[in-house]
Design an enzyme around this catalytic site. Structure first.
Site, PDB file in Angstrom:
ATOM      1  N   GLY A 183       0.792  -5.871  -3.731  1.00  0.00           N
ATOM      2  CA  GLY A 183       1.283  -4.710  -4.469  1.00  0.00           C
ATOM      3  C   GLY A 183       0.733  -3.459  -3.824  1.00  0.00           C
ATOM      4  O   GLY A 183      -0.393  -3.448  -3.324  1.00  0.00           O
TER       5      GLY A 183
ATOM      6  N   GLY B 125       0.872   2.002   2.275  1.00  0.00           N
ATOM      7  CA  GLY B 125       0.543   3.297   2.884  1.00  0.00           C
ATOM      8  C   GLY B 125       0.870   4.477   1.996  1.00  0.00           C
ATOM      9  O   GLY B 125       0.093   5.437   1.907  1.00  0.00           O
ATOM     10  N   ALA B 126       2.016   4.416   1.348  1.00  0.00           N
ATOM     11  CA  ALA B 126       2.410   5.542   0.486  1.00  0.00           C
ATOM     12  C   ALA B 126       1.403   5.737  -0.646  1.00  0.00           C
ATOM     13  O   ALA B 126       1.061   6.861  -1.009  1.00  0.00           O
ATOM     14  CB  ALA B 126       3.806   5.301  -0.085  1.00  0.00           C
TER      15      ALA B 126
ATOM     16  N   LYS C  99      -4.335 -15.701   6.121  1.00  0.00           N
ATOM     17  CA  LYS C  99      -5.478 -15.284   5.307  1.00  0.00           C
ATOM     18  C   LYS C  99      -6.585 -16.334   5.340  1.00  0.00           C
ATOM     19  O   LYS C  99      -7.766 -16.009   5.343  1.00  0.00           O
ATOM     20  CB  LYS C  99      -5.029 -15.028   3.862  1.00  0.00           C
ATOM     21  CG  LYS C  99      -4.110 -13.809   3.760  1.00  0.00           C
ATOM     22  CD  LYS C  99      -3.284 -13.868   2.481  1.00  0.00           C
ATOM     23  CE  LYS C  99      -2.367 -12.667   2.353  1.00  0.00           C
ATOM     24  NZ  LYS C  99      -1.445 -12.799   1.195  1.00  0.00           N
TER      25      LYS C  99
ATOM     26  N   ALA D  58       3.633   4.393   6.117  1.00  0.00           N
ATOM     27  CA  ALA D  58       3.760   4.949   4.763  1.00  0.00           C
ATOM     28  C   ALA D  58       4.700   4.063   3.951  1.00  0.00           C
ATOM     29  O   ALA D  58       5.547   4.542   3.211  1.00  0.00           O
ATOM     30  CB  ALA D  58       4.265   6.386   4.808  1.00  0.00           C
ATOM     31  N   GLY D  59       4.523   2.759   4.089  1.00  0.00           N
ATOM     32  CA  GLY D  59       5.340   1.826   3.328  1.00  0.00           C
ATOM     33  C   GLY D  59       4.752   1.579   1.957  1.00  0.00           C
ATOM     34  O   GLY D  59       4.093   2.442   1.359  1.00  0.00           O
ATOM     35  N   ASN D  60       4.937   0.378   1.479  1.00  0.00           N
ATOM     36  CA  ASN D  60       4.477  -0.080   0.180  1.00  0.00           C
ATOM     37  C   ASN D  60       3.029   0.343  -0.115  1.00  0.00           C
ATOM     38  O   ASN D  60       2.746   1.030  -1.100  1.00  0.00           O
ATOM     39  CB  ASN D  60       4.584  -1.614   0.209  1.00  0.00           C
ATOM     40  CG  ASN D  60       4.507  -2.233  -1.141  1.00  0.00           C
ATOM     41  OD1 ASN D  60       4.708  -1.569  -2.155  1.00  0.00           O
ATOM     42  ND2 ASN D  60       4.199  -3.523  -1.169  1.00  0.00           N
TER      43      ASN D  60
ATOM     44  N   LEU E 273      -1.520   5.429   9.469  1.00  0.00           N
ATOM     45  CA  LEU E 273      -0.417   4.879  10.259  1.00  0.00           C
ATOM     46  C   LEU E 273       0.403   3.973   9.352  1.00  0.00           C
ATOM     47  O   LEU E 273      -0.054   2.903   8.979  1.00  0.00           O
ATOM     48  CB  LEU E 273      -0.956   4.065  11.447  1.00  0.00           C
ATOM     49  CG  LEU E 273      -2.031   4.743  12.309  1.00  0.00           C
ATOM     50  CD1 LEU E 273      -2.454   3.807  13.451  1.00  0.00           C
ATOM     51  CD2 LEU E 273      -1.545   6.078  12.841  1.00  0.00           C
TER      52      LEU E 273
ATOM     53  N   GLY F 140      11.043  -9.642  -7.753  1.00  0.00           N
ATOM     54  CA  GLY F 140      10.369  -8.936  -6.666  1.00  0.00           C
ATOM     55  C   GLY F 140       9.109  -9.603  -6.166  1.00  0.00           C
ATOM     56  O   GLY F 140       8.348  -9.013  -5.390  1.00  0.00           O
TER      57      GLY F 140
END
Lengths: 454, 454
Positions: free
Chosen positions: A320, A21-22, A209, A17-19, A15, A191
């Site tokens: 990352g 997930g991809a 966290k 597919a961003g940073n 669920l 970045g």
């Protein structure tokens, strides 16, 4: 290992597919054989649920895997990896997965920080495994070591550099003498800071966290609201320089510690003591020789003090796409191995209910920066005021001296003073600072920073 | 967690009550309630097998628990903790435990380094869990993170400071300028070195741990004999000083790395490449900014490079009764939780058979110390010799210059040179050193140290 049934397949639903997930999808596809060998079954990525099937991705992924129907995907899966972020629909989908009996792996610190307790209970009740190593400190294995490796020990304190944006900024200020604004600009350029860096620089990310780390470390359940949180926006180049001169470095730390304090009056055990846990985030002075001081750039580290083990530190990349994917895949393979072997998955243990203690319960050392009139007797008056409030001074240094300006109205020159106290309670320190602000010889209290590691 | 059946009891047998064993017994007895809550069952210490029931112990323990009949004790137990050390009778007792179906927790690096493979296979075949976190790096959780947290990643290199005695000695030499002999004496005085320090200073202890780390990291099986091992006895105060001047520190590292080398001639794939793993222990130059350089005194640390996670480091106390007991108890509680939940225990996975590569396969940078005649043309001749053997020089520094002695036989003064090479193979470096030794202008090659982290 019993001969792995490599024809056995576990269906994996992704669920998001961003940073991160991809990269998880990429690794599941590229390393399918190696992962199958380690797991004892093939991990088949059966679908990737996203909001927009046509959005550009960091990684080229098979178009046929994409779907917008996350709910249907979840119901087909043995393992659900939730990397959408945000509270909803992530929460609803995780609950659907649990209800469906699927193992859940998530990196959603925001959700766990507010709703972790109820999600863990539901997973335990359904006898499914809920893993979340990726939610704290990126690639660094920290939750599993705390839960499993230190299961026979008693953690007394956890101090973490768990936000790469703020560590980069403070490290940049320390290395180059830059102002906060310039260091933030550099972080954004590289970045390490997002367009809206609020959650990072105000300490909220670290606080989320911290709540998760505290919950695991002290076998009880803390949420975001239990964390006393102060970010780095008030840290100045002057603070950093003065710290450096005195042999210190400034780090934004998430600190969770077990404390024993006098019981509150009127409580059943008034006159006795209460043991609880304080969880806080704030800029902190550390000696430059401390292991945490050697954590540079956007790296993270978690420093643990335990009764038997003593001092431990876990260091690595805190964020990352690919580093965080490592933590996700570690949880996936571990959980999948259990599915292959059979038998119930690991559960969360909440064996204590240690009360949350506010920051008032904390005693620590402080470094106070003052802009004071440069006159005889000022130091004596300041010392006396500290003594009145029960705060002992360890060192007092004049760091800057500004001459009287010939054009001014006759007021004297001023001096910047840095005072380091012995251990004192938050309450007495706060009262002292208020009183100091009232002294006519004090122009301003320029900073109050807590000191650890000494 | 499902309501823990706290009336369920697991019988724990302890073999050995030395440095670590005594602390494990103490914690099992003192913290029985907390451990029961975390495990879901009572961990009942049913016996402690020792050679001499009357020997003095670090901890006061119930006399009735002691026995000299280890074999009978093992057969009564659900969990066997082996902390006797040595090859026999530890090996035989572990095999009895496995045969009996008991979970085994051990800290026996010497045994695992030579016999680990066959013990893991027997445990797997018997479907019992064999855990050994305490065998490497004392209190530091490292084996579990490698096996579980990094299960979805690919480790490319492991560099460990895994011997506290040698780290203390080298750190002492670096901090105080002491000679090796004086630093060893101080280590002995403080209890960081044993009366016979051979296993530590010759690197054998680090080599045993390196074999275990390599086995887990590369999913294949290495033994002590596969490790190229060189201790610290030849490291001089001059080496340390020259390193410091150049911005380096010297550490004894256990290094395991995956390498791809040209296939051997005559092999089936001659002309192709072979991928294997080299495991080595030797004194190593590291830049002072490297995370491993910040590991002082007798602390240990394991630095891991993995494809997705990037750089990770695990730091803590590598030895000591109580710190190591933390690792033992972590394994005990983890394994016991599994016994309570039901289902088979975790097994070892050996999914690859990567060949062992000898140190000849390694390419690295070198720092060579030379005592040379102080004459014109010497540097040119040395450089030419390096070039002839295919080794490029990165830097050459003259560190010491000794004047011609008026009383000597007319020979010139001499100079101490330090040469840092670019990456070169062991073979070409060895040939270069041999050739240099043959030059008339070279009095001696005083040291050859490998350089990492740059």
């Amino acid at each position: 290992m019993p001969a792995p049934d490599e024809t056995k397949t576990l269906k994996v639903a992704l669920l998001g597919a961003g940073n991160v997930g991809a990269q998880v999808a990429r690794i599941l596809l590229e390393d399918a054989d190696a992962l199958a060998a380690r797991t004892g079954a093939r991990l088949e990525l059966v679908g990737i649920a996203v909001r927009n099937v046509h959005a550009p991705r960091d990684v080229e992924l098979p178009r046929e895997l994409f779907t917008t129907d996350a709910s249907a995907l979840v119901r087909r899966a043995d393992v659900v990896i939730e990397l959408m972020g945000g509270l909803e629909p992530a929460r609803t989908l995780i609950l659907e997965a649990i209800e469906h009996g699927a193992t859940v792996v998530t990196g959603n610190k925001a959700l766990l920080a507010v709703d972790g307790p109820s999600l863990y209970e539901k997973a335990d009740a359904a006898r499914v495994q809920l893993s979340y190593e990726a939610a704290v400190a990126g690639a660094i294995p920290i939750l599993r070591p705390i839960r499993d490796s230190l299961a026979g020990d008693k953690i007394t304190r956890v101090m973490g550099i768990v936000n790469g944006t703020t560590n980069f900024i403070l490290d940049q200020m320390d290395t180059t003498g830059a102002s906060f604004a310039d260091a933030l600009a550099e972080a954004t350029r590289l970045g390490y800071a997002e367009a809206d860096p609020t959650a990072d620089i105000e300490g909220h990310d670290a606080a989320a966290k911290g709540a998760i780390l505290a919950s695991l470390s002290f076998h009880t359940r803390f949420a975001l609201e239990d964390v006393d949180c102060q970010g780095i926006t008030a840290v100045t180049a002057g603070d950093i320089a003065a710290a450096k001169d005195a042999g210190f470095v400034i780090k934004l730390l998430a600190i969770a510690e077990k404390l024993t304090v006098p019981a509150a009056e009127g409580a059943d055990d008034a006159g006795g003591t209460t043991t609880g846990v304080s969880v806080r985030v704030h800029p902190t002075l550390l000696p430059r020789e401390h292991p945490l001081a050697a954590v540079h750039g956007a790296f993270n580290a978690v420093f643990i003090e335990a009764e038997s083990a003593g001092e431990l530190m876990f260091y690595g990349q805190g964020a990352g796409g690919t580093p965080t994917a490592s933590a996700v895949l570690g949880d996936v393979v571990s959980a999948a191995r259990r599915l292959v072997l059979g038998g119930p998955g690991r559960t969360e243990t909440t064996t204590g209910v240690l009360p949350v203690l506010g920051i008032d319960a904390v005693t620590t050392k402080y470094c106070i920066g003052l802009d004071a009139a440069d006159q005889p007797g000022v130091l004596a008056r300041i010392s006396a005021l500290f003594a009145e409030h029960g705060v002992s001074i360890e060192t007092m240094r004049q760091t800057v001296h500004r001459e009287r300006d010939a054009h001014d109205d006759g007021a004297g020159g001023s001096a910047e003073l840095r005072i380091v106290t012995h251990r004192a309670s938050e309450a007495s320190l706060a009262a002292t600072v208020e009183a100091i602000n009232g002294l006519d010889v004090i122009n301003s209290v320029t900073s109050v920073l807590r000191v650890e590691g000494v």
